[in-house]
Design an enzyme around this catalytic site. Sequence first.
Site, short mmCIF file in Angstrom:
data_model
loop_
_atom_site.label_atom_id
_atom_site.label_comp_id
_atom_site.label_asym_id
_atom_site.label_seq_id
_atom_site.Cartn_x
_atom_site.Cartn_y
_atom_site.Cartn_z
N HIS A 1 15.05 -15.91 52.87
CA HIS A 1 16.37 -16.48 52.57
C HIS A 1 17.22 -16.63 53.83
CE1 HIS A 1 18.70 -12.64 52.88
NE2 HIS A 1 17.60 -12.08 52.42
N CYS B 1 13.70 -7.92 52.20
CA CYS B 1 13.48 -9.37 52.21
C CYS B 1 13.49 -9.92 53.63
CB CYS B 1 14.54 -10.07 51.37
SG CYS B 1 14.29 -9.86 49.60
#
Length: 517
Positions: free
Chosen positions: A409, A428
């Site tokens: 992301h 992440c």
Amino acid sequence: MLAFGAPQGALAGVTAFKQAVAEGAARDGELAEYYRNNGYGAIWTGTGEADRARRQALLQAIDAADAHGLPVARYDAQGLLRMMRQARTPRDLGAVEIAMSRTFLRLAQDMQTGMLTPAQIDSGMVRAVPVRSADELLSGFTAGNPAGFLRSLAPKSGEYARLLREKMRLESLLETGGWGPAVPAASLAPGQSGEGVVALRNRLIRMGYLERTASSRYDIALQQAVMRFQEAHGLVADGTAGAQTMAEINVPISRRLPMIHVAMERERWLSGPRGARHILVNLTDFTARIMDDDRLTFETRAVIGKNLKTHQSPEFSDEMEYLEINPVWNVPRSITVREYLPQMQRNRGAAGHLKLYNSRGQEVSRSAVNFNAYNARNFPFALKQPPSTRNALGLVKFMFPNKYNIYLHDTPSKSLFDRNVRAFSHGCIRLQQPFDFAYEILSRQEADPKTFFDRIVNSGRQTRVSLEQKIPVHIIYRTATVPAKGPAQYREDIYGRDAKVWDALQKAGVSLPAVQG
């Protein structure tokens, strides 16, 4: 005495052989099933040319196992030969039959999918290894050319072939003194001269970063060689041999070779097709790459999980299915109760960028909640952050749904990408250039991917864009890689996982040549 491979003749002998095979295979369900299906017939111990070819191919493959970093002693070829020589009865031959099949299966699986089980070594190595069944391996082996089948087992990737060559190169250098004496200086800088500079020059020549020269000064050629070394080791490429650079320069081959061995084992864990187009995230060098047919198409810096057991990014493969543009951040439960609940207990207005929702998905006013009445176990609310440029996920996330809740992301925290070591997230993978990454991902299905993507971003609306063709994503952990062009790349073992893998490989019998350097 019954000669090995002699005709078994009498029905009693055939029966005794089959009984021995059945008994020997009984403790291994897959092996037992294979022999049950072939009527307990011999594939190694018969008198025909096919059996002889299989025996020869297996023994030759064992002899060549060391080239792949596999310990020859693990397959005990001498023990097999001894059993063959000492076989006197049909039951003896049955025992030899099963011993050879077990050895073949161990070698074949080690060669194709590795000796180790990743998750047993470190909980962050959750990669599913595609181990082939005994029936698949034995049936494939007996159906065609046995030597060719065994040669075909090693990973087909260009990376594995390059690691194999690098292993051989380093072993050859090790036999002739390695990279030479360590540089006797804590640091060196352009413009200097003397014994330390000469030692640095000689070592970089031996390593292949510098053309042969007689200069004893830290000149522009030496400075450029240092920069090339720094780039290959993930260091700031300033051309000055500071303390960190000098420490890496003085690492001996005997400490680099284990990194190559570990990388080869890891490559065997990923032995299946990666996908003609795939995404490769290497945690140790903090990068995300789009690869097409083993060639780099796009690369961006990445931030990975912090070096905390609860935050380390896991290693696994999946398929990217869609992009979520202008995403809502659904704060993970663990982060909600560990980090934000204590803040809101001290000050209900803390983390005001996050909205509170009940179990029915309805937004709840913080003024209506007594946060001190709850703990991490019974807190009944969820936290979400609506789309914005300040959203923790930035303006786009790249989704490959998985049980670890890991994805790639954007991020508003751009300054972190300037760091050399970029381990700051909860697990992440944050991308420095997410828009350019998205343009390339969408280029296969949109005539003008930039205009398409930017229009959605500018709308401010949360939008899912499905990929017409899923893209494999491989999150890997490689402290040693060998690119198609340029020198081998080495990185720090940031999570300490490779040290555990090397320890396990040594316990399995892997060792380095006796000569050190």
